[in-house]
Design a protein around this motif. Structure first.
Motif, PDB file in Angstrom:
ATOM      1  N   TYR A  90       1.731 -10.958  -0.133  1.00 36.31           N
ATOM      2  CA  TYR A  90       2.072  -9.643   0.405  1.00 36.31           C
ATOM      3  C   TYR A  90       1.410  -8.587  -0.465  1.00 36.31           C
ATOM      4  O   TYR A  90       1.370  -8.721  -1.707  1.00 36.31           O
ATOM      5  N   VAL A  91       0.900  -7.519   0.177  1.00 28.97           N
ATOM      6  CA  VAL A  91       0.241  -6.432  -0.556  1.00 28.97           C
ATOM      7  C   VAL A  91       0.714  -5.094  -0.009  1.00 28.97           C
ATOM      8  O   VAL A  91       0.788  -4.910   1.220  1.00 28.97           O
ATOM      9  N   GLU A  92       1.035  -4.174  -0.894  1.00 27.17           N
ATOM     10  CA  GLU A  92       1.298  -2.787  -0.519  1.00 27.17           C
ATOM     11  C   GLU A  92       0.245  -1.897  -1.161  1.00 27.17           C
ATOM     12  O   GLU A  92      -0.070  -2.053  -2.342  1.00 27.17           O
ATOM     13  N   THR A  93      -0.271  -0.967  -0.372  1.00 22.82           N
ATOM     14  CA  THR A  93      -1.234   0.015  -0.868  1.00 22.82           C
ATOM     15  C   THR A  93      -0.585   1.385  -0.785  1.00 22.82           C
ATOM     16  O   THR A  93      -0.145   1.802   0.298  1.00 22.82           O
ATOM     17  N   VAL A  94      -0.539   2.098  -1.912  1.00 19.59           N
ATOM     18  CA  VAL A  94       0.101   3.411  -1.962  1.00 19.59           C
ATOM     19  C   VAL A  94      -0.936   4.454  -2.351  1.00 19.59           C
ATOM     20  O   VAL A  94      -1.650   4.294  -3.344  1.00 19.59           O
ATOM     21  N   ASP A  95      -1.017   5.523  -1.559  1.00 13.59           N
ATOM     22  CA  ASP A  95      -1.895   6.647  -1.887  1.00 13.59           C
ATOM     23  C   ASP A  95      -1.311   7.893  -1.235  1.00 13.59           C
ATOM     24  O   ASP A  95      -0.683   7.810  -0.169  1.00 13.59           O
ATOM     25  N   ILE A  96      -1.521   9.040  -1.853  1.00 17.29           N
ATOM     26  CA  ILE A  96      -0.960  10.287  -1.325  1.00 17.29           C
ATOM     27  C   ILE A  96      -1.755  10.809  -0.143  1.00 17.29           C
ATOM     28  O   ILE A  96      -1.296  11.673   0.601  1.00 17.29           O
ATOM     29  N   SER A  97      -2.972  10.261   0.077  1.00 20.62           N
ATOM     30  CA  SER A  97      -3.848  10.724   1.149  1.00 20.62           C
ATOM     31  C   SER A  97      -3.608   9.929   2.435  1.00 20.62           C
ATOM     32  O   SER A  97      -3.783   8.710   2.466  1.00 20.62           O
ATOM     33  N   LYS A  98      -3.238  10.640   3.509  1.00 19.05           N
ATOM     34  CA  LYS A  98      -3.051   9.987   4.804  1.00 19.05           C
ATOM     35  C   LYS A  98      -4.361   9.390   5.312  1.00 19.05           C
ATOM     36  O   LYS A  98      -4.384   8.286   5.873  1.00 19.05           O
ATOM     37  N   LYS A  99      -5.470  10.127   5.133  1.00 17.51           N
ATOM     38  CA  LYS A  99      -6.760   9.630   5.602  1.00 17.51           C
ATOM     39  C   LYS A  99      -7.172   8.367   4.865  1.00 17.51           C
ATOM     40  O   LYS A  99      -7.726   7.437   5.466  1.00 17.51           O
ATOM     41  N   ALA A 100      -6.900   8.330   3.560  1.00 22.43           N
ATOM     42  CA  ALA A 100      -7.251   7.143   2.789  1.00 22.43           C
ATOM     43  C   ALA A 100      -6.465   5.925   3.262  1.00 22.43           C
ATOM     44  O   ALA A 100      -7.035   4.834   3.445  1.00 22.43           O
ATOM     45  N   ILE A 101      -5.168   6.092   3.469  1.00 24.88           N
ATOM     46  CA  ILE A 101      -4.338   4.967   3.912  1.00 24.88           C
ATOM     47  C   ILE A 101      -4.724   4.542   5.325  1.00 24.88           C
ATOM     48  O   ILE A 101      -4.746   3.346   5.646  1.00 24.88           O
ATOM     49  N   ALA A 102      -5.071   5.500   6.180  1.00 24.96           N
ATOM     50  CA  ALA A 102      -5.500   5.143   7.534  1.00 24.96           C
ATOM     51  C   ALA A 102      -6.763   4.288   7.488  1.00 24.96           C
ATOM     52  O   ALA A 102      -6.875   3.285   8.214  1.00 24.96           O
TER      53      ALA A 102
END
Length: 394
Positions: free
Chosen positions: A246-258
């Motif tokens: 399982y992996v979670e990716t956290v970033d404050i940027s919506k575009k980056a996470i998209a």
């Protein structure tokens, strides 16, 4: 017509004779010829001896040296100087096999002072070359550099991405040669990634972490991985490729996470064991218990310069302490700083303080530098900007 000159104060030529490529304003006794930002200047000792030629900057680093051996560095009258530097940069990557990697087609082609071209970063993205100038003088050479790189390499386009790095701004990111792809696909370590050159950070991707992303893959089989400041998911793809459960990716940027979510689906399908989270990392870590075996901290530069060093170190300490408090016993923490102002000793001392505050037993497994396509001149240790540690947290 004589070029502008910088005359050093007595005794200040020692660093130049040691071939350090930065001339600081405090070392200059007199300017001759009223140089302007980006002009090529000659650097002379107090006794009048020619020492170097470089680009003038009206700041604390007043000159970035192009050559200690010849004054013939003008791109108009001496393009052969620049052609040789380009050939040397390409030859270095050919010698280390970067053009022949079967599952990777992205790497750094010019690493500023490490390739004797201070103020220039050039990254190769599967046939697209992205040039980024950190000095006005280097930006003025882009027409010649584009021509030289196009002769040396098979390229589809060359992109100028200097709007965020050029002192004084005033330029737009733009394609300066070839076709204009809005989105481009690359491959790193078998993982396909989509790159947006206009909206992406740095030159579009964090090329310097390639070998550390591969390392994450080897550490992730059947492990739960938290990728903080994950951007478009490079470390997350490495973990999934390595067999993470399982992996979670956290970033404050919506575009980056998209874009991260698109990259994950591109490689592992819509049912991949991955979740992208838009959140402030420090706040998000407060919501985490001990469910992660591997945590990656790859934040932006918290200390942009030496004036902000202490505040930056405090920021690094806070996120590292929180990660150490939250990681499972026996977990692995990969933590980084890309701040040039933070030394390796500064970074390790910060991690020591974070471990002590977290009341965890922590062992250093190994140092984590940037990749081999980011050479560091032996005369310019400041070029080793990326500091990283792999830590075992009991």
């Amino acid at each position: 017509m004589q070029r502008p000159q910088l005359i050093l104060a007595p005794g200040k030529e020692k660093a130049v004779l040691r071939r350090h490529p930065w001339i600081f304003s405090g070392a200059v006794r007199k300017r001759i010829g009223a140089p302007k930002e980006g002009d090529i200047v000659d650097v002379l000792s107090a006794s009048g001896e020619w020492l170097a030629a470089g680009h003038f900057q009206d700041e604390s680093i007043i000159c970035k040296v192009l050559s200690f051996d010849t004054p013939d560095v003008d791109p108009v009258s001496h393009p052969e100087f620049w052609a040789e530097r380009v050939r040397q940069a390409v030859a270095y990557r050919r010698r280390l096999g970067f053009f022949d990697m079967p599952d990777t087609n992205v790497f750094r082609l010019v690493h500023a002072e490490g390739d004797y071209l201070p103020g220039l970063v050039a990254d190769y993205y599967n046939g697209v070359l992205v040039l980024q100038a950190h000095s006005v003088g280097m930006h003025r050479t882009f027409p010649l550099l584009a021509e030289l790189f196009a002769k040396e390499l098979q390229l589809s386009s060359i992109f100028d991405k200097s709007s965020s790095t050029l002192p004084g701004g005033g330029v737009d990111d733009r394609y300066i040669w070839g076709e204009e792809p809005q989105e481009w696909e690359i491959c790193e370590d078998g993982n396909r990634l989509l790159i947006n050159f206009f909206e992406g950070q740095k030159t579009g991707f964090f090329v310097d972490q390639r070998e550390n992303r591969h390392l994450v893959g080897t550490l992730s089989p059947q492990r739960r991985v938290l990728n903080c400041f994950g951007y478009t998911g490079g470390f997350s793809l490495g973990a999934l490729r390595g067999g993470a459960s399982y992996v979670e990716t956290v970033d404050i940027s919506k575009k980056a996470i998209a874009l991260c979510n698109r990259n994950v689906e591109l490689n592992f399908g819509p049912s991949a064991p991955h979740k992208g989270v838009v959140a402030d990392v420090l706040q998000y870590l407060d919501t985490v218990s001990d469910q992660f075996d591997v945590i990656i901290l790859d934040p932006p530069a918290f200390a942009k310069n030496h004036r902000s060093l202490q505040q930056g170190l405090k920021g690094y300490r806070n996120i590292n302490q929180k990660a150490m408090e939250k990681i499972r016993p026996g977990g692995l923490l990969l933590t980084f700083s890309c701040s040039q102002a933070v030394s390796r000793d500064d970074f390790q001392t910060m991690c020591f303080t974070a471990a002590a505050n977290a009341h965890r037993k922590v062992r250093i497994v190994r140092q984590l530098p940037h990749a081999m396509d980011h050479p560091v001149s032996i005369y310019h240790p400041e070029g080793e900007y990326l500091k990283g540690l792999l830590l075992y947290v009991e």
